[in-house]
Design a protein around this motif. Structure first.
Motif, PDB file in Angstrom:
ATOM      1  N   ALA A 188     -49.466  77.010 -84.252  1.00  0.00           N
ATOM      2  CA  ALA A 188     -48.533  78.107 -84.566  1.00  0.00           C
ATOM      3  C   ALA A 188     -47.995  79.332 -84.036  1.00  0.00           C
ATOM      4  N   ALA A 189     -49.530  80.131 -84.670  1.00  0.00           N
ATOM      5  CA  ALA A 189     -49.319  81.483 -84.079  1.00  0.00           C
ATOM      6  C   ALA A 189     -49.413  81.904 -82.440  1.00  0.00           C
ATOM      7  N   ARG A 190     -49.820  80.724 -81.287  1.00  0.00           N
ATOM      8  CA  ARG A 190     -49.924  80.822 -80.800  1.00  0.00           C
ATOM      9  C   ARG A 190     -47.733  79.852 -79.631  1.00  0.00           C
ATOM     10  N   ALA A 191     -48.146  79.558 -80.523  1.00  0.00           N
ATOM     11  CA  ALA A 191     -46.416  79.627 -80.619  1.00  0.00           C
ATOM     12  C   ALA A 191     -45.260  80.606 -80.977  1.00  0.00           C
ATOM     13  N   ALA A 192     -45.753  81.109 -81.562  1.00  0.00           N
ATOM     14  CA  ALA A 192     -44.657  82.078 -81.882  1.00  0.00           C
ATOM     15  C   ALA A 192     -44.223  83.868 -80.944  1.00  0.00           C
TER      16      ALA A 192
END
Length: 715
Positions: A637-641
């Motif tokens: 999720a952090a990478r996507a954000a």
């Protein structure tokens, strides 16, 4: 993970001698058949041969999991790995399926049966599963193998056993001894093995030898019929005797090699089991009396053991703890005990069985089982005492490493002292739950609770047992049953008499379980009320005890779940800093998990990724697959954000591999579900469906291998 059986085991592939024809047969069978069983008498080298064959097969394909033999690329006949299950330490069939699951690196977190979990996990995978040393579990192994062959169409099984499984599709390969000197047309593989072991045991007597000494060596190989284990035991005697002395003594024990005179030779060789029995008995005779005593006492260990365990369990009179290390070294020198690269020790089956016969004859069986159970109970107690410090990681790994011995201790106590069994199961249960042994934890806790009436057991022990069982049930997804246990656990703890600070443990344990139950059911406010009430009733600092810090962790989760991010972040940072200072991993990992989640909610994805990586590092230290799966979802999720759609997709794929390994779809507290959905859409939108699916599959494909690497969350 090396296999240990009754065959010849030597360190390194360079020690493998001969067997070219057998290896070719096994290689062909692995291509053509789904079930291959290597049979033969004890000591003939089935395990070593299977290890060699599996290694060659694995060199062409991926090997993954705790029981994998060879790492390689995703190609060849077994792209999903070569996995090794050592069944030799198992006293009966109860841990059979759990041992196979461990070999597959399956830490099932569901309430289904272990066999069902294994069947579903293998499914359509193309892998080789080796079941080593099955002879004492033939009926149970036959049933399991039948189920696996029916459920997994691409599974291939390689089995070693002193007898076949007697299944219709089984291809049986009978493994004989090494060719030896009595056969004038055979390669002298037995002599080659014997001379190598002789050089290691007695460098002063190492070849090259004179013709007379070679003749004596050939005589030894022939009389021991080329059985590798017998040859190794004989070679170890060269540290104290000459090769000529060995040959003469064997000639007296076994007799002539063949009938003299014209005409066809009439072999007078004894059956193979007699040759091995002679070699073991011979080694026993040449041991000093104290060495023999330690030999019989060490037979209480089913698998590997360390020197500390040997000292504690085997040092009853006339042996003292200081006597044990040199005697252990002497048994290693005589090849009675084997020392692993990690410093651990173990006996091969046939040698352990011989020692057990002497142990039972000497009337020491029950005393040794009691000492064995007491030692491993204290090991778990020590892990508990060290839970809040730098030894936490060591404690986790030790409890994981001695899983079989703890089960043996629990079996002993269930038969002799059920309250002790309940106490031990309650202490080991939390570690087992975190290490993935949920079925064992639940089974022993339920059996122990049923074995003692509530009025006959210390209520504090009962609270702890209910707490451990409730945590186990929650991790298996049995939320309603776990909640009922949590409510009863809280009521029982509240009824305890007031006392010293130590009495806070039952109430705090109960509060943690009830609070966790509320959190997983989506009731964060109720979880906060439970944790706050317990912490107010028993004031102190978060780091006073394990139960107290776990209650503080429930409070942090509850604050996040109710949207109080500033308060949650402040308390999580305090927990993380305190745990870092103390070298504690479990709580710190979940504090970092909360910090990663809060940072996502507050729009700081780069900071979230830092905390997610910190959580994953902590989970790697403890070997927690479930926690790793949670952390990978947050990292994705952090990478996507941050705009890294490909990295997010790969991390989601790797996380999916971990979720498969624990048998659950994605889980966690309810607020994590919306995070997954939102950022999966973000990554998919950035990449497009086709590119996202390709990156996701890449993460899944490598996830199994990545779990064995130092940083499994990298993808």
């Amino acid at each position: 993970m090396l296999g240990h059986g009754d065959g010849y085991e030597a360190a390194g592939s360079a020690s493998f001698v001969g067997r070219t024809g057998e290896l070719a047969l096994i290689e062909r069978a692995l291509r053509e058949d789904r079930l291959i069983t290597l049979t033969g008498p004890g000591g003939v080298g089935k395990t070593r041969l299977a290890r060699r064959a599996a290694g060659l097969a694995g060199a062409a394909g991926t090997a993954g999991g705790a029981g994998a033999t060879e790492p390689a690329d995703a190609a060849g006949p077994f792209p999903d790995g070569v996995h090794w299950a050592d069944l030799s330490p198992l006293p009966d069939e109860r841990l059979l399926v759990a041992t196979v699951a461990d070999a597959l690196d399956l830490a099932d977190h569901t309430a289904r049966t272990p066999a069902a979990a294994v069947r579903q996990w293998i499914g359509g995978r193309r892998l080789l599963l080796v079941l080593d040393c099955c002879e004492h579990l033939v009926t149970a192994v036959r049933s399991l193998v039948r189920e696996l062959l029916d459920a997994a169409p691409h599974l291939v099984l390689l089995v070693t056993s002193r007898q076949p499984l007697a299944l219709a599709e089984e291809r049986v390969l009978d493994i004989g001894p090494l060719p030896h000197a009595i056969d004038p047309f055979g390669a002298e593989e037995a002599l080659a093995l014997f001379t190598r072991r002789a050089a290691a045991a007695a460098p002063g007597q190492a070849p090259p030898w004179t013709e007379a000494r070679l003749a004596a060596a050939r005589s030894v190989c022939a009389r021991l019929e080329g059985i590798p284990l017998a040859l190794e035991l004989a070679a170890a005697q060269l540290a104290d005797h000459t090769i000529e002395e060995l040959a003469v003594r064997l000639a007296r024990r076994i007799g002539p090699l063949s009938a003299p005179g014209p005409g066809p030779a009439a072999p007078l060789q004894p059956p193979r089991h007699r040759a091995l029995r002679t070699a073991i008995g011979w080694s026993h005779e040449w041991c000093a009396p104290r060495e023999r005593l330690l030999w019989l006492r060490l037979s209480v260990f089913g698998g590997a053991f360390d020197q500390a365990a040997a000292r504690a369990v085997c040092s009853a009179a006339p042996l003292t703890e200081t006597d044990v290390p040199p005697l252990l070294d002497a048994l290693v020198a005589k090849s009675v005990v084997r020392r692993g690269a990690d410093g651990s020790y173990r006996m091969l089956d046939t040698i352990r069985e011989y020692g057990a016969l002497w142990r039972d004859e000497a009337g020491e069986r029950e005393a040794l089982r009691e000492a064995h159970a007491a030692y491993f109970t204290e090991l778990v107690r020590a892990a508990e005492r060290d839970w809040l410090g730098p030894a936490q990681r060591i404690g986790y790994r030790r409890v994981e490493a001695v899983h079989g011995d703890l089960c043996a201790a629990l079996d002993h106590y269930l038969a002799t002292a059920p309250e002790r069994a309940l106490d031990l199961a309650s202490r080991a249960g939390f570690y087992w739950a975190c290490c993935g042994h949920l079925h064992a934890a639940r089974g022993y806790l339920e059996r122990a609770l049923a074995a003692v009436r509530p009025e006959e057991v210390d209520p504090r022990i009962r609270v702890r047992a209910l707490w451990a069982l409730g945590v186990t049930l929650l991790l298996q997804g049995e939320q309603e049953q776990a909640h009922r246990i949590a409510v009863g656990c809280e009521a029982l703890a509240a009824g305890l008499d007031e006392g010293p600070e130590g009495d806070a443990r039952p109430a705090l344990d109960a509060a943690y379980l009830l609070g966790l139950s509320h959190l997983l059911a989506g009731r964060p406010l109720a979880a906060r009320i439970v944790s706050d009430n317990a912490l107010e009733a028993f004031p102190g600092t978060p780091f006073d005890s394990g139960p107290r810090i776990r209650c503080h962790l429930v409070r942090v989760f509850a604050l996040t779940g109710t949207g109080l991010f500033t308060d949650a972040r402040g308390e999580a940072e305090l927990l993380s800093a305190g745990c870092t200072e103390r070298g504690e991993h479990w709580t710190r990992a979940y504090a970092d998990y909360q910090l990663a989640l809060i940072c996502l909610f507050e729009g700081r994805p780069a900071e979230s990724a830092v905390h997610a990586r910190a959580m994953l590092e902590g989970k790697r230290e403890l070997g927690d697959s479930f926690g790793t799966a949670l952390g990978l979802d947050l990292l994705a999720a952090a990478r996507a954000a941050t705009g890294d759609g490909a990295g997010a997709a790969r991390a989601y794929g790797t996380g999916h591999a971990y979720w498969q390994a624990v048998g659950h779809p994605q889980r966690g507290t309810p607020e994590l579900a919306s995070v997954r959905e939102e950022f999966e859409r973000t990554a998919r939108g950035a990449l497009g469906d086709q590119a996202y699916e390709a990156a996701f599959r890449e993460g899944v494909r490598h996830g199994h291998v990545l779990r064995t690497r130092p940083h499994p969350y990298e993808s």
